[in-house]
Scaffold this motif. Sequence first.
Motif, PDB file in Angstrom:
ATOM      1  N   UNK B  59      36.889  60.243  28.029  1.00 54.89           N
ATOM      2  CA  UNK B  59      37.318  60.013  26.545  1.00 54.89           C
ATOM      3  C   UNK B  59      38.323  58.789  26.344  1.00 54.89           C
ATOM      4  N   UNK B  60      39.125  58.772  27.299  1.00 53.49           N
ATOM      5  CA  UNK B  60      40.319  57.552  27.176  1.00 53.49           C
ATOM      6  C   UNK B  60      40.556  57.210  28.630  1.00 53.49           C
ATOM      7  N   UNK B  61      40.783  56.114  28.993  1.00 55.32           N
ATOM      8  CA  UNK B  61      41.252  55.634  30.252  1.00 55.32           C
ATOM      9  C   UNK B  61      40.454  54.585  31.017  1.00 55.32           C
ATOM     10  N   UNK B  62      40.533  54.517  32.311  1.00 56.56           N
ATOM     11  CA  UNK B  62      39.792  53.780  33.107  1.00 56.56           C
ATOM     12  C   UNK B  62      39.479  54.383  34.309  1.00 56.56           C
ATOM     13  N   UNK B  63      38.395  54.329  35.039  1.00 54.04           N
ATOM     14  CA  UNK B  63      38.173  55.240  36.326  1.00 54.04           C
ATOM     15  C   UNK B  63      37.314  54.164  37.136  1.00 54.04           C
ATOM     16  N   UNK B  64      37.415  54.425  38.561  1.00 53.06           N
ATOM     17  CA  UNK B  64      36.513  53.578  39.630  1.00 53.06           C
ATOM     18  C   UNK B  64      35.543  54.620  40.046  1.00 53.06           C
ATOM     19  N   UNK B  65      34.347  54.162  40.149  1.00 53.24           N
ATOM     20  CA  UNK B  65      33.242  55.227  40.773  1.00 53.24           C
ATOM     21  C   UNK B  65      33.144  54.412  42.195  1.00 53.24           C
ATOM     22  N   UNK B  66      33.250  55.368  43.254  1.00 52.39           N
ATOM     23  CA  UNK B  66      33.134  54.934  44.526  1.00 52.39           C
ATOM     24  C   UNK B  66      32.592  55.701  45.493  1.00 52.39           C
ATOM     25  N   UNK B  74      33.785  51.926  49.206  1.00 50.43           N
ATOM     26  CA  UNK B  74      33.300  50.829  48.332  1.00 50.43           C
ATOM     27  C   UNK B  74      33.259  51.318  47.043  1.00 50.43           C
ATOM     28  N   UNK B  75      33.757  50.260  46.190  1.00 49.72           N
ATOM     29  CA  UNK B  75      33.818  50.601  44.790  1.00 49.72           C
ATOM     30  C   UNK B  75      32.467  50.449  44.153  1.00 49.72           C
ATOM     31  N   UNK B  76      31.875  51.168  43.468  1.00 45.13           N
ATOM     32  CA  UNK B  76      30.547  50.880  42.851  1.00 45.13           C
ATOM     33  C   UNK B  76      30.704  50.323  41.347  1.00 45.13           C
ATOM     34  N   UNK B  77      31.594  50.721  40.609  1.00 42.58           N
ATOM     35  CA  UNK B  77      31.862  50.303  39.131  1.00 42.58           C
ATOM     36  C   UNK B  77      33.082  50.841  38.760  1.00 42.58           C
ATOM     37  N   UNK B  78      33.589  49.965  37.840  1.00 39.75           N
ATOM     38  CA  UNK B  78      34.781  50.226  37.031  1.00 39.75           C
ATOM     39  C   UNK B  78      34.381  50.540  35.678  1.00 39.75           C
ATOM     40  N   UNK B  79      34.482  51.723  35.199  1.00 40.17           N
ATOM     41  CA  UNK B  79      33.964  52.127  33.869  1.00 40.17           C
ATOM     42  C   UNK B  79      35.131  52.670  33.132  1.00 40.17           C
ATOM     43  N   UNK B 172      43.143  37.506  27.789  1.00 38.43           N
ATOM     44  CA  UNK B 172      43.218  37.029  28.869  1.00 38.43           C
ATOM     45  C   UNK B 172      44.283  37.063  29.875  1.00 38.43           C
ATOM     46  N   UNK B 173      45.367  37.869  29.209  1.00 38.19           N
ATOM     47  CA  UNK B 173      46.537  38.379  30.025  1.00 38.19           C
ATOM     48  C   UNK B 173      46.439  39.971  29.936  1.00 38.19           C
ATOM     49  N   UNK B 174      46.521  40.137  31.250  1.00 39.60           N
ATOM     50  CA  UNK B 174      46.330  41.817  31.481  1.00 39.60           C
ATOM     51  C   UNK B 174      46.841  42.117  32.740  1.00 39.60           C
ATOM     52  N   UNK B 175      47.021  43.652  33.155  1.00 42.94           N
ATOM     53  CA  UNK B 175      47.660  44.031  34.124  1.00 42.94           C
ATOM     54  C   UNK B 175      46.553  44.728  34.551  1.00 42.94           C
ATOM     55  N   UNK B 176      46.444  44.068  36.349  1.00 40.19           N
ATOM     56  CA  UNK B 176      45.105  44.369  36.982  1.00 40.19           C
ATOM     57  C   UNK B 176      45.281  45.858  37.404  1.00 40.19           C
ATOM     58  N   UNK B 177      44.429  46.730  37.155  1.00 39.34           N
ATOM     59  CA  UNK B 177      44.688  48.230  37.327  1.00 39.34           C
ATOM     60  C   UNK B 177      44.404  48.718  38.700  1.00 39.34           C
ATOM     61  N   UNK B 178      43.916  47.937  39.497  1.00 41.36           N
ATOM     62  CA  UNK B 178      43.636  48.290  40.757  1.00 41.36           C
ATOM     63  C   UNK B 178      44.456  47.066  41.846  1.00 41.36           C
ATOM     64  N   UNK B 179      44.486  47.756  43.064  1.00 41.29           N
ATOM     65  CA  UNK B 179      45.241  46.678  44.065  1.00 41.29           C
ATOM     66  C   UNK B 179      44.242  45.762  44.591  1.00 41.29           C
ATOM     67  N   UNK B 180      44.940  44.872  45.295  1.00 43.67           N
ATOM     68  CA  UNK B 180      44.134  43.660  45.843  1.00 43.67           C
ATOM     69  C   UNK B 180      42.927  44.505  46.984  1.00 43.67           C
ATOM     70  N   UNK B 181      43.397  45.362  47.436  1.00 43.39           N
ATOM     71  CA  UNK B 181      42.547  46.011  48.247  1.00 43.39           C
ATOM     72  C   UNK B 181      41.174  46.819  47.942  1.00 43.39           C
ATOM     73  N   UNK B 182      41.603  47.059  46.547  1.00 43.32           N
ATOM     74  CA  UNK B 182      40.467  47.798  45.738  1.00 43.32           C
ATOM     75  C   UNK B 182      39.406  46.614  45.095  1.00 43.32           C
TER      76      UNK B 182
END
Lengths: 229, 229
Positions: B59-66, B74-79, B172-182
């Motif tokens: 409903x709200x937010x951001x997730x990773x499918x992995x 292995x990350x498949x998608x950011x949704x 064009x300015x944002x906080x990267x929600x995932x780590x460099x590793x991700x």
Amino acid sequence: MAKKIACDCENCDLQALFYDSVMANELEAICYQKAEKGFKKGERIIQAGDQIQEFIYLKKGLVKLYKTTDDVEQIISIAKPLDFVSMLSIFSGNNYNYSVSAIEDSITCNLEFDLINDLIKTNGTFAKSVLKRMSLISDKIILDNLAIRRKHLKGRVAFVLLYFADTIYFSDEFELPISRREVAEFIGMTTENVIRTLSEFRKDEIIKINGKIIEIVDKQKLKNISSYG
Amino acid sequence: MAKKIACDCENCDLQALFYDSVMANELEAICYQKAEKGFKKGERIIQAGDQIQEFIYLKKGLVKLYKTTDDVEQIISIAKPLDFVSMLSIFSGNNYNYSVSAIEDSITCNLEFDLINDLIKTNGTFAKSVLKRMSLISDKIILDNLAIRRKHLKGRVAFVLLYFADTIYFSDEFELPISRREVAEFIGMTTENVIRTLSEFRKDEIIKINGKIIEIVDKQKLKNISSYG
DNA sequence: CGCGGCTTTGATGTTCATCAAGTAAAGTGG
DNA sequence: CCACTTTACTTGATGAACATCAAAGCCGCG
């Protein structure tokens, strides 16, 4: 060129599975208006960008699902009957996102797309069976792609050989239906390195090569390479 | 831990789209038995292998499918919402094939799976809308993966930055929600090389970096790199 | 305030793409 | 059916792209 061939719904292997949920009277309507088409190895069945007008499924043969970008071809999946590849993106929009070509002589069964749409709307069981099949196809493609991505060159080539042996031909000796270049397009490496790897497997007596004919000699070793050991 | 939060179907952005096809009386039943759950950044929403009992959508937010294999993620998608990631493989079998974790604080809306199944069987329009959505999700994942595969390290990193800017944050300015590793797990490269590439973009004044905050300065150049120029 | 995870940079080596060149096979037109 | 052309296959040499290893600073959290 693709030509219509005789109709024989009664003997279609797919019938039971596909029409599981379809009532007898509906099935008759479907059978009546369906068209079967034959494609020779190499012929294109679907061109990316084409308008979707038919619901196409593979009755017999083997196809590749691929996409071309800037003259670079990327193979997404190799599909056999019951994989219903054409189903993949037909509900997304009005045009195909991928191309499909026969890599062995193939037969498709084509239905008016509107008919399928009506069926989905009126027959919930059928809708559910389509959903399930689409879900399985997506899963297969995504999981295979992830598996390939994890591996290095040798593991990827081993994966492809095992793929043909274990899921397509059910035999450790088979004729590779695609060229070395296509193997490369499938696993995301160069043609030269695919060839080099195959030669290496041959020298290590893991496989025998005779042109397109491949025989897996040391399957366990091939599995180890595929699992990256 | 995930906790239930207050119900507010009336204000749900997804309502119009998702329940387009659902009759008023059906909608009431759905609304009545649905459960919303909140997840903090980092919390897991779905664990691969778990039994599928609910129909979950974002409903709200951001997730990773992995997917995790031998401790390798292995990350498949950011949704984001409307991508309905949980839908992807729920019709294939009884268990999830993929894991889903929140990469931003998220809210899911959970429905009994049986209810959705019934709805699909009885409501053809709904079934068709689920089919369409599933088809769109698959297409997106497959096409994104193909696009990434075509590129080299720099192009892949550029792709990810543009992805967040243009399809997630619309800025064009944002906080990267995932780590460099991700990021590395998403594009199939190593953490070190992701960092090196980001540093290089910074030195070339294509982006500005302040920890997780990324600002795209020269977007055209980034696009060129992504397209591999 | 110390520990573990994330980030960063450098040095080194491996893997793989690219270029080159030649052979074999397959399709094409006379 | 054969000369001709094109496409597929193969091997080697070289360099670029990337992973790995190592070391140190940073940050958040218990």
